[in-house]
Design a protein around this motif. Structure first.
Motif, PDB file in Angstrom:
ATOM      1  N   PRO A  55     -12.343   5.867  -5.693  1.00  0.00           N
ATOM      2  CA  PRO A  55     -11.669   6.140  -5.537  1.00  0.00           C
ATOM      3  C   PRO A  55     -10.446   6.010  -4.875  1.00  0.00           C
ATOM      4  O   PRO A  55      -8.806   5.893  -5.576  1.00  0.00           O
ATOM      5  N   ASP A  56     -10.394   4.526  -3.461  1.00  0.00           N
ATOM      6  CA  ASP A  56      -9.498   3.953  -3.620  1.00  0.00           C
ATOM      7  C   ASP A  56      -8.163   3.016  -4.308  1.00  0.00           C
ATOM      8  O   ASP A  56      -7.510   2.738  -4.342  1.00  0.00           O
ATOM      9  N   ALA A  59      -6.867   4.452  -7.260  1.00  0.00           N
ATOM     10  CA  ALA A  59      -5.442   5.987  -6.296  1.00  0.00           C
ATOM     11  C   ALA A  59      -4.645   4.403  -6.643  1.00  0.00           C
ATOM     12  O   ALA A  59      -3.688   4.887  -6.701  1.00  0.00           O
TER      13      ALA A  59
END
Length: 134
Positions: A55-56, A59
């Motif tokens: 997810p990082d 993002a």
């Protein structure tokens, strides 16, 4: 012994002689979009790697892609893809010895040029309407 007769050879045509035509422009743009698509695969690879990483990382990708510069680059990539496709179809017709006359060649070139822009705008309008991308 007689001197060899000098033969008058034609001069090679150069850019001042040729009239710039739509088919010439489309040929040049087709090559440029091919290079752009080659470079644009880096975006696709970044997106896939970011999605697989977590997810990082995803993002970060979304942050760049959602910026005005990211959207401009993605719009250009979309246009290059569609333009290259339509131009490739035009070359396919020529490979089959179809539409070689000047009027047909010009019409197909204009169709590919205008169609590339129109389909790109349609894709982005559909993306905005269906997904709220902007």
């Amino acid at each position: 012994m007689a001197a060899p007769r000098q033969v008058e050879r034609p001069l090679s045509p150069h850019l001042q002689i040729y009239r710039f035509t739509i088919t010439m422009a489309m040929s040049i743009i087709h090559r440029i979009t091919g290079v752009g698509l080659y470079l644009g695969t880096v975006l696709l690879a970044w997106w896939l790697i970011a999605a697989a990483t977590g997810p990082d990382a995803y993002a970060v990708f979304l942050g760049v892609a959602a910026s005005w510069l990211g959207k401009l680059i993605l719009f250009g990539f979309t246009w290059a893809l569609i333009h290259h496709l339509l131009s490739g179809i035009r070359y396919f017709f020529w490979d089959e010895a179809k539409a070689f006359d000047l009027k047909s060649a010009d019409a197909m070139s204009w169709l590919a040029a205008i169609g590339g822009l129109a389909f790109t705008v349609l894709v982005w309008v559909a993306a905005v309407v269906l997904r709220g991308v902007m």
